[in-house]
Write an enzyme that holds these catalytic residues in place. Structure first.
Site, PDB file in Angstrom:
ATOM      1  N   LYS A  74       0.834  -1.222   0.000  1.00  0.00           N
ATOM      2  CA  LYS A  74       0.000   0.000   0.000  1.00  0.00           C
ATOM      3  C   LYS A  74       0.864   1.266   0.000  1.00  0.00           C
ATOM      4  O   LYS A  74       0.662   2.165  -0.809  1.00  0.00           O
ATOM      5  CB  LYS A  74      -0.898   0.002   1.237  1.00  0.00           C
ATOM      6  CG  LYS A  74      -1.517   1.345   1.538  1.00  0.00           C
ATOM      7  CD  LYS A  74      -2.133   1.363   2.920  1.00  0.00           C
ATOM      8  CE  LYS A  74      -2.520   2.747   3.382  1.00  0.00           C
ATOM      9  NZ  LYS A  74      -1.424   3.537   3.939  1.00  0.00           N
ATOM     10  N   ASN A  75       1.813   1.321   0.920  1.00  0.00           N
ATOM     11  CA  ASN A  75       2.548   2.583   1.063  1.00  0.00           C
ATOM     12  C   ASN A  75       3.451   2.873  -0.138  1.00  0.00           C
ATOM     13  O   ASN A  75       3.757   4.038  -0.414  1.00  0.00           O
ATOM     14  CB  ASN A  75       3.359   2.585   2.370  1.00  0.00           C
ATOM     15  CG  ASN A  75       2.457   2.794   3.584  1.00  0.00           C
ATOM     16  OD1 ASN A  75       1.281   3.150   3.450  1.00  0.00           O
ATOM     17  ND2 ASN A  75       2.991   2.558   4.778  1.00  0.00           N
ATOM     18  N   CYS A 108      -5.242   8.341   8.420  1.00  0.00           N
ATOM     19  CA  CYS A 108      -5.475   7.870   9.789  1.00  0.00           C
ATOM     20  C   CYS A 108      -5.109   8.948  10.802  1.00  0.00           C
ATOM     21  O   CYS A 108      -4.067   9.597  10.691  1.00  0.00           O
ATOM     22  CB  CYS A 108      -4.654   6.605  10.060  1.00  0.00           C
ATOM     23  SG  CYS A 108      -5.372   5.150   9.300  1.00  0.00           S
ATOM     24  N   ARG A 140      -0.847  15.255  12.518  1.00  0.00           N
ATOM     25  CA  ARG A 140       0.362  14.805  11.808  1.00  0.00           C
ATOM     26  C   ARG A 140       0.885  16.000  11.002  1.00  0.00           C
ATOM     27  O   ARG A 140       0.230  16.494  10.110  1.00  0.00           O
ATOM     28  CB  ARG A 140       0.032  13.600  10.929  1.00  0.00           C
ATOM     29  CG  ARG A 140      -0.303  12.380  11.768  1.00  0.00           C
ATOM     30  CD  ARG A 140      -0.911  11.266  10.953  1.00  0.00           C
ATOM     31  NE  ARG A 140       0.037  10.562  10.111  1.00  0.00           N
ATOM     32  CZ  ARG A 140      -0.307   9.527   9.345  1.00  0.00           C
ATOM     33  NH1 ARG A 140      -1.542   9.085   9.326  1.00  0.00           N
ATOM     34  NH2 ARG A 140       0.597   8.918   8.597  1.00  0.00           N
ATOM     35  N   ASP A 179       3.695   0.735  12.288  1.00  0.00           N
ATOM     36  CA  ASP A 179       2.484   0.158  11.689  1.00  0.00           C
ATOM     37  C   ASP A 179       2.254  -1.289  12.112  1.00  0.00           C
ATOM     38  O   ASP A 179       1.261  -1.902  11.704  1.00  0.00           O
ATOM     39  CB  ASP A 179       2.570   0.239  10.158  1.00  0.00           C
ATOM     40  CG  ASP A 179       2.338   1.658   9.642  1.00  0.00           C
ATOM     41  OD1 ASP A 179       2.097   2.554  10.464  1.00  0.00           O
ATOM     42  OD2 ASP A 179       2.398   1.858   8.423  1.00  0.00           O
ATOM     43  N   ARG A 232      -9.038   0.188   3.691  1.00  0.00           N
ATOM     44  CA  ARG A 232      -8.157   1.161   3.048  1.00  0.00           C
ATOM     45  C   ARG A 232      -6.825   0.520   2.673  1.00  0.00           C
ATOM     46  O   ARG A 232      -6.192   0.943   1.705  1.00  0.00           O
ATOM     47  CB  ARG A 232      -7.847   2.326   4.017  1.00  0.00           C
ATOM     48  CG  ARG A 232      -8.969   3.318   4.178  1.00  0.00           C
ATOM     49  CD  ARG A 232      -8.514   4.481   5.020  1.00  0.00           C
ATOM     50  NE  ARG A 232      -7.208   4.933   4.532  1.00  0.00           N
ATOM     51  CZ  ARG A 232      -6.356   5.670   5.211  1.00  0.00           C
ATOM     52  NH1 ARG A 232      -6.662   6.072   6.417  1.00  0.00           N
ATOM     53  NH2 ARG A 232      -5.210   6.028   4.693  1.00  0.00           N
TER      54      ARG A 232
END
Ligand code: UD1
Length: 429
Positions: free
Chosen positions: A22-23, A117, A123, A308, A400
Site C-alpha cells: 500500500k505505502n 489515519c 500529523r 504500523d 483502506r
C-alpha cells in the site's frame, strides 16, 4: 454500516499470498503525474486507498486503464492543471505526494490538505514544507489548500530532515527529480517503499543514489519519461498475517514476501517464542508457540520495528506470559486500540508513549470499533484468537489498506464474515 464478525479460537493453517505494498503504491501512483509518457504499474493492491488515488488522478485529467492481473496503465498526458482540491484528497494521507509530483511537472501545485489515519495528535507537514522551500518553492496554506509555486523551476538543495519522515523524504524526492542541480536529503527515511519509489523514478529517467540509506542524492533531469514497474510486496500485510498465525497458535506459509523487509518484525516475534523459517526466496513459515513470551517492543524508523505493526504486536503480548512494554517512538499517541482490547479482558494501559501489558491466558469476544487502519488489523487478530464472537465496526479503515483480508483469512480456516457480504454478492450478480 459494515461490520466484521469473527468467531475466534481457530488456529490459522495453510498458505497465503501477500499483495503489493500500500505505502509504495500511494507514492508510485502520483509519481506517474510527473511525466506525459505512459507508466505501467504492476502488482497494484486492490484496496480502497488505491481506488481513491486513481480517482484523484482521473479528475486531474489522467487516463487510468486496468490492464488486468493487478497491472494498471497511467497516461498523464491529459493533466493540464496543477490543481488537486477534490473532496477525495481528504480521504488519504498520501494525497500530499501530489505537491511534489505537480511541482516537478508544472512548477506549481495547489493541493488540498491531506486526511488519512488520525493517531491522536495532528500529523505535521513542516518537514515537507522545509524541504520544498529549500528548493525554491514559495508555500502558503489557505482555506485548507497548500499552494506551492516557483519562479521558474525548483533548484537542488541540501535538506536535513529533523526526523526521518517517510512522507517528507518521498515528497522531496518527487519534487527533486526534475529540479535543476542536485538535491541531498540528509537523515532520509529508509523504509522499503522509499526505495521502491526511487526505483520507479529511476525507471522514468531520474538519477537517484543512496535510497535505503540515510543520505539520498537526486540529480534533477529536465523531464522524466514513462516507465514500467512492479510494486514490492507489502511488509505490513505480511507482518499482520505473521502476527495472526502466531496469535492463534497456527502454522501459516506466507508467500510472495521479501524476507529482508520482514527481519525487523521476525526478530521480535522470535523473541516471543514464535518459530519463523524462510523457505525459498520469497516465503516464510510462521508457527505459533503454546504460550507466547513477554518482550519489550519499541517502534522506530526502518530498520527498527514498524510503528504500523505496533498495535498487532500489542495483541500478541496481551496473551503472553508476563508483563511487556510497547513504546512508539514515532507517533506518541497511537494507542486507539487499548480500550477495545480491554473490553476483551486484556490487562493493558498507556503510560505516556508506552503501553504496559500484563499477559492473560485468553481474550474473550466483544463488540469493538476500529479507530484506524493498523488498530483495525490488530482487533481482527484479537478476534481471531479470542473465545466467542467479536464484531468489529469501522472496517472501512481496514479496507483502506488490506486486500481481501477476510477472503485470505477464510482460506486459512478462520470463521470470519462481513455483515454486508450478502448485499455485495447480490450487487455483483
Ligand atoms: C508513513 C506511512 C505510515 C507510517 C509512517 C511511519 C505512508 C503513506 N504512510 O506516514 O503508514 O506509520 O510513515 O513509518 O507511507 N513529522 C513531522 N513533520 C513532518 C512530517 C513528519 O514532525 O513534516 C513527524 C510525524 O509527526 C511523526 C514522524 O515525523 O512523528 C514520522 O512521520 P512520517 O514518517 O512522515 O509518517 P508519514 O509519512 O505520515
Amino acid at each position: 454500516m459494515s461490520k466484521y464478525i469473527i468467531r475466534g479460537g481457530k488456529p490459522l493453517h495453510g498458505s497465503v499470498s501477500i499483495s503489493g505494498a500500500k505505502n509504495a503504491a500511494v507514492a508510485i501512483i502520483p509519481a506517474a503525474v510527473i511525466t506525459d509518457g505512459i507508466c505501467r504499474v504492476e502488482n497494484v493492491p486492490d484496496i480502497a486507498d488505491v481506488a481513491v488515488y486513481f480517482n484523484i488522478l482521473r479528475r486531474l485529467g489522467a487516463e487510468v486503464r486496468d490492464a488486468g492481473g493487478g497491472a494498471f496503465e497511467i497516461n498523464s498526458a491529459g493533466v493540464a492543471s496543477p490543481v488537486a482540491t477534490s473532496g477525495d484528497m481528504q480521504k488519504l494521507r498520501a494525497s500530499y505526494y501530489l505537491i511534489g509530483a505537480l511541482l516537478a511537472r508544472f512548477g506549481r501545485a495547489d493541493v488540498a490538505m491531506p486526511g488519512g489515519c488520525n493517531f491522536g495528535a495532528p500529523r505535521q507537514i513542516d518537514l515537507h514544507i522545509k524541504g520544498l522551500s529549500a528548493m525554491g518553492a514559495s508555500i502558503s496554506v489557505k482555506n485548507g489548500v497548500i499552494t506551492a509555486t516557483t519562479e521558474d523551476r525548483l533548484h537542488g538543495a541540501y535538506v536535513f530532515l529533523d526526523a526521518p519522515s517517510v512522507g517528507a523524504t518521498i515528497n522531496i524526492m518527487l519534487a527533486a527529480s526534475t529540479a535543476s542541480g542536485t538535491t541531498v536529503i540528509e537523515n532520509a527515511a529508509r523504509e522499503p517503499h522509499v526505495v521502491d519509489l526511487a526505483t520507479f523514478l529511476s525507471l522514468m529517467g531520474a538519477e537517484i543514489y543512496g535510497a535505503g540509506t540515510n543520505t539520498i542524492r537526486i540529480h534533477g533531469k529536465d523531464r522524466l519519461h514513462g516507465g514500467a514497474h512492479s510494486i514490492i510486496t507489502d511488509q505490513l500485510e505480511a507482518g499482520s498475517f505473521m502476527a495472526a498465525a502466531a496469535a492463534t497458535g497456527g502454522r501459516v506459509e506466507i508467500n510472495n514476501v521479501i524476507p529482508k523487509h520482514l527481519e525487523c518484525i521476525s526478530g521480535k516475534l522470535c523473541e516471543m517464542g514464535v518459530s519463523i523459517h524462510e523457505t525459498g526466496d520469497s516465503s516464510v513459515v510462521v508457527e505459533g508457540p503454546g504460550r507466547l513470551r513477554c518482550v519489550d517492543v519499541t517502534a522506530a524508523p526502518y530498520p527498527g520495528f514498524p510503528t504500523d505493526m505496533q498495535p498487532q504486536a500489542a495483541v500478541l503480548l496481551c496473551l503472553a506470559d508476563g508483563t511487556s512494554a510497547v513504546t512508539d517512538n514515532i507517533f506518541d499517541t497511537r494507542f486507539k486500540y487499548i480500550d477495545e482490547l480491554a473490553k476483551m479482558g486484556a490487562s493493558i494501559k498507556a503510560a505516556g508513549r508506552t503501553v504496559i501489558i500484563k499477559g492473560v491466558p485468553a481474550l474473550t469476544g466483544a463488540p469493538l470499533k476500529a479507530g484506524d487502519l493498523r488498530a483495525g488489523a490488530a482487533l481482527v487478530i484479537a478476534g481471531l484468537c479470542a473465545r466467542g464472537t467479536t464484531e468489529i465496526e469501522g472496517v472501512r479503515y481496514i479496507e483502506r489498506g488490506y486486500e481481501n483480508m477476510l477472503g485470505k483469512l477464510r482460506s486459512l480456516g478462520a470463521d470470519v464474515t462481513s455483515s454486508d457480504a450478502p448485499a455485495r454478492e447480490t450487487a455483483a450478480v
